[in-house]
Design a protein around this motif. Sequence first.
Motif, PDB file in Angstrom:
ATOM      1  N   ARG A  47       0.836  -1.205   0.000  1.00 42.52           N
ATOM      2  CA  ARG A  47       0.000   0.000   0.000  1.00 42.52           C
ATOM      3  C   ARG A  47       0.866   1.247   0.000  1.00 42.52           C
ATOM      4  N   LEU A  48       1.992   1.196   0.731  1.00 44.52           N
ATOM      5  CA  LEU A  48       2.902   2.332   0.767  1.00 44.52           C
ATOM      6  C   LEU A  48       3.508   2.584  -0.616  1.00 44.52           C
ATOM      7  N   ASP A  49       3.858   1.503  -1.305  1.00 43.26           N
ATOM      8  CA  ASP A  49       4.391   1.666  -2.658  1.00 43.26           C
ATOM      9  C   ASP A  49       3.367   2.322  -3.585  1.00 43.26           C
ATOM     10  N   GLU A  50       2.127   1.871  -3.446  1.00 45.22           N
ATOM     11  CA  GLU A  50       1.079   2.469  -4.271  1.00 45.22           C
ATOM     12  C   GLU A  50       0.929   3.962  -3.991  1.00 45.22           C
ATOM     13  N   LEU A  51       0.919   4.331  -2.707  1.00 47.46           N
ATOM     14  CA  LEU A  51       0.780   5.748  -2.343  1.00 47.46           C
ATOM     15  C   LEU A  51       2.005   6.547  -2.792  1.00 47.46           C
ATOM     16  N   SER A  52       3.209   5.924  -2.700  1.00 47.72           N
ATOM     17  CA  SER A  52       4.428   6.616  -3.116  1.00 47.72           C
ATOM     18  C   SER A  52       4.404   6.917  -4.615  1.00 47.72           C
ATOM     19  N   ILE A  53       3.969   5.930  -5.395  1.00 52.18           N
ATOM     20  CA  ILE A  53       3.873   6.142  -6.841  1.00 52.18           C
ATOM     21  C   ILE A  53       2.866   7.237  -7.154  1.00 52.18           C
ATOM     22  N   ALA A  54       1.732   7.210  -6.469  1.00 53.07           N
ATOM     23  CA  ALA A  54       0.703   8.236  -6.700  1.00 53.07           C
ATOM     24  C   ALA A  54       1.232   9.612  -6.322  1.00 53.07           C
ATOM     25  N   LEU A  55       2.016   9.674  -5.202  1.00 53.44           N
ATOM     26  CA  LEU A  55       2.570  10.953  -4.756  1.00 53.44           C
ATOM     27  C   LEU A  55       3.566  11.498  -5.791  1.00 53.44           C
ATOM     28  N   GLN A  56       4.411  10.610  -6.310  1.00 53.68           N
ATOM     29  CA  GLN A  56       5.377  11.056  -7.320  1.00 53.68           C
ATOM     30  C   GLN A  56       4.676  11.590  -8.572  1.00 53.68           C
ATOM     31  N   GLN A  57       3.643  10.877  -8.952  1.00 54.96           N
ATOM     32  CA  GLN A  57       2.897  11.344 -10.120  1.00 54.96           C
ATOM     33  C   GLN A  57       2.260  12.696  -9.851  1.00 54.96           C
ATOM     34  N   ALA A  58       1.693  12.871  -8.637  1.00 56.08           N
ATOM     35  CA  ALA A  58       1.069  14.147  -8.295  1.00 56.08           C
ATOM     36  C   ALA A  58       2.113  15.264  -8.231  1.00 56.08           C
ATOM     37  N   MET A  59       3.291  14.937  -7.674  1.00 52.73           N
ATOM     38  CA  MET A  59       4.342  15.947  -7.585  1.00 52.73           C
ATOM     39  C   MET A  59       4.831  16.355  -8.984  1.00 52.73           C
ATOM     40  N   ARG A  60       5.001  15.381  -9.861  1.00 57.34           N
ATOM     41  CA  ARG A  60       5.421  15.732 -11.221  1.00 57.34           C
ATOM     42  C   ARG A  60       4.372  16.594 -11.919  1.00 57.34           C
ATOM     43  N   GLN A  61       3.108  16.258 -11.693  1.00 57.65           N
ATOM     44  CA  GLN A  61       2.033  17.046 -12.305  1.00 57.65           C
ATOM     45  C   GLN A  61       2.030  18.471 -11.758  1.00 57.65           C
ATOM     46  N   ARG A  62       2.207  18.567 -10.432  1.00 53.77           N
ATOM     47  CA  ARG A  62       2.213  19.881  -9.797  1.00 53.77           C
ATOM     48  C   ARG A  62       3.425  20.686 -10.254  1.00 53.77           C
ATOM     49  N   LEU A  63       4.583  20.051 -10.357  1.00 63.34           N
ATOM     50  CA  LEU A  63       5.793  20.734 -10.801  1.00 63.34           C
ATOM     51  C   LEU A  63       5.637  21.238 -12.232  1.00 63.34           C
ATOM     52  N   TYR A  64       5.044  20.443 -13.032  1.00 65.98           N
ATOM     53  CA  TYR A  64       4.817  20.862 -14.429  1.00 65.98           C
ATOM     54  C   TYR A  64       3.933  22.100 -14.488  1.00 65.98           C
ATOM     55  N   GLN A  65       2.889  22.094 -13.660  1.00 60.05           N
ATOM     56  CA  GLN A  65       1.989  23.258 -13.634  1.00 60.05           C
ATOM     57  C   GLN A  65       2.724  24.507 -13.145  1.00 60.05           C
ATOM     58  N   GLN A  66       3.557  24.366 -12.077  1.00 56.95           N
ATOM     59  CA  GLN A  66       4.281  25.506 -11.549  1.00 56.95           C
ATOM     60  C   GLN A  66       5.320  26.028 -12.549  1.00 56.95           C
ATOM     61  N   GLU A  67       5.928  25.104 -13.302  1.00 55.25           N
ATOM     62  CA  GLU A  67       6.877  25.542 -14.328  1.00 55.25           C
ATOM     63  C   GLU A  67       6.182  26.383 -15.403  1.00 55.25           C
ATOM     64  N   ARG A  68       5.006  26.019 -15.750  1.00 53.75           N
ATOM     65  CA  ARG A  68       4.249  26.799 -16.739  1.00 53.75           C
ATOM     66  C   ARG A  68       3.899  28.185 -16.197  1.00 53.75           C
ATOM     67  N   VAL A  69       3.502  28.239 -14.921  1.00 54.64           N
ATOM     68  CA  VAL A  69       3.194  29.551 -14.312  1.00 54.64           C
ATOM     69  C   VAL A  69       4.439  30.413 -14.263  1.00 54.64           C
ATOM     70  N   LEU A  70       5.594  29.813 -13.894  1.00 57.66           N
ATOM     71  CA  LEU A  70       6.852  30.548 -13.808  1.00 57.66           C
ATOM     72  C   LEU A  70       7.254  31.089 -15.189  1.00 57.66           C
ATOM     73  N   ALA A  71       7.040  30.280 -16.155  1.00 54.74           N
ATOM     74  CA  ALA A  71       7.376  30.734 -17.522  1.00 54.74           C
ATOM     75  C   ALA A  71       6.551  31.945 -17.932  1.00 54.74           C
ATOM     76  N   ASN A  72       5.316  32.015 -17.486  1.00 53.05           N
ATOM     77  CA  ASN A  72       4.451  33.165 -17.799  1.00 53.05           C
ATOM     78  C   ASN A  72       4.860  34.394 -16.991  1.00 53.05           C
ATOM     79  N   PRO A  95       8.704  36.959 -17.924  1.00 47.94           N
ATOM     80  CA  PRO A  95       8.750  38.181 -18.728  1.00 47.94           C
ATOM     81  C   PRO A  95       8.230  39.405 -17.990  1.00 47.94           C
ATOM     82  N   ARG A  96       7.177  39.225 -17.207  1.00 52.39           N
ATOM     83  CA  ARG A  96       6.604  40.340 -16.460  1.00 52.39           C
ATOM     84  C   ARG A  96       7.611  40.823 -15.416  1.00 52.39           C
ATOM     85  N   LEU A  97       8.316  39.884 -14.771  1.00 51.68           N
ATOM     86  CA  LEU A  97       9.286  40.255 -13.766  1.00 51.68           C
ATOM     87  C   LEU A  97      10.461  41.021 -14.375  1.00 51.68           C
TER      88      LEU A  97
END
Length: 444
Positions: free
Chosen positions: A318-343, A346-348
Motif C-alpha cells: 500500500r505504501l508503494d502504491e501511495l508513493s507512486i501516486a505521490l510522485q505522479q502528483a508531484m510531477r504534475q504539480r511541478l509541471y503546472q508551476q513551471e508553466r506559471v513561472l514561464a508566464n 517576462p513580467r518580472l
Amino acid sequence: MFSKPSQTVYTVSRLNREIRALLEQGFASLILTGEISNFIAPASGHWYFSLKDDKAQIKAAMWRGNNRNQSYRPINGAQVTVKARVSLYEPRGDYQLIVEHMEPAGEGQLKQEFDALKMRLAAEGLFSSAYKKPLPQNINRIGVITSPTGAAIKDILTVLKRRAPQLEVVIYPAMVQGKEAHGHLIKQIELANLRNEVDVIILGRGGGSLEDLWCFNHEHLARAIYQSALPIVSAVGHEIDTTISDYVADVRAATPSAAAELVSPNTQELHNRVNQLISRLANAFKHDIADKRALATQLQHRLNLCHPRNQLNQKSQRLDELSIALQQAMRQRLYQQERVLANLTPRLMRQSPDKKLANANHQLAQLHARLHQAMQQQLQHANNTLALQASRLDSVSPLNVLARGYSITKTAQNKVVKSVEDVKVGDVLITELVDGQVISKVEA
C-alpha cells in the motif's frame, strides 16, 4: 410328703428346656465317629438318623442349612465322622446330636485322626481364607524348608533356575519323615521368621504314603504355619496327596515344582511382556508424534495467516502504491508551476528592481556606519562601568584580607569555623591563606 412351699416346682417343659441349656453349654462342639442307621430324609430337607457303635447309639439331626452343601450323602451302615453339638428335643425329652458337618470315615486309625484334626482346626478358623496372607508382588528371595537331599529340593531348584535364575534361594534343612520331623519343621519355620531374610517360604517334600507324610498332619505344625508372619506355600507330596499343612498354609501347591512356579515369575514371559510393552510404547510414540506434527502444521498455517510479516507486506504494498501516486502528483504539480513561472518571468523582467536595490544598498551602508559608531560608544561605556565595579569589588575581596595576614578556617565539610564550639578534638581543619591551604587536626 411334698417339699416345702419355698422349693421350686418345675413343669415338664421347663425341666426339658433347662436340661437342653445345660447340655448345649456343656458340649458346645465335639467330633465323633460312628455308623449311620435309621437314616430318613423327609421333604423338609432335614436329615434324621442314629449314630451307633457296638455298645450304644444316639439320635442325630442335620438341618437343611447344614446338609445342602454336603457333597457326601449318608446311607445306612456307613461309617462317618461328624462335627456336632449336644442338644435335647424338648417335646419328647430325647437328647440328640445336632450335626453341623459330616464326612465319610476313612480307613484306618490315621485317617480317622486326620479327619478329626481337620474338622477341629476348621472349626477354630485356621483354614479360613480371611487369615491367609497373599504372596508378595515382588519376590527376590525364597526360603525352602525341606530335606536338603530329597527330590523336592532338586525339583524346586530346577524350576527356579529355568524360570527365574535371578532369584536367591535359602534352604532351611529339616527332617520330612518320622516322629521327630514335625519338630524340625516347626523350628525351621520359627528360624525363617526370626531371620526375616526371605519373602516367602516353600514347605514340602516329595510324595509318599499317608504314614510318610504324617508329620505334615501334626497339630503343632499346623499352628506354627498359621502363626508365621511370612507367607507359606505348602507343597507336600503329589497332586492327590492332601495334608493338614495344605489346608492351613496361605497357598497350596500340588507339587514342589508347582510351588516353585507359583513363587517365581517366568523370565521368558516377562521378556515377552516387556517387548510387547516396548512395541506398544513405540507405536504410541509414533502416533503421538504424528498427531503433534499434524497439529504443528495446522498451527503453522494459522500462524502464517496472521503473521505480522504478511500484514507488513500488505502495508508495504500500500505504501508503494501511495508513493507512486505521490510522485505522479508531484510531477504534475511541478509541471503546472513551471508553466506559471514561464508566464511570470517576462513580467518580472519588465519590472527589474536594480535601481531600488542600489538605493537600498546605500541606505544600508549608512545605517551600518551609524550602528558601528553606536556600538563603540556602548562598549566604551560598559568598559568604564566594569572597571569601576571591579575596583569596588577588589576593595572588599577576601583575598586582599588574606594578603594582609588574615586567614579563613573551614571544617572538612567546608563549613567556616566561627567559634571553638564548631569543632571537636580529632576534626580536620582546612586553613585558607593568600597563597594556599594548610590542613591541620584538632588536638585540644
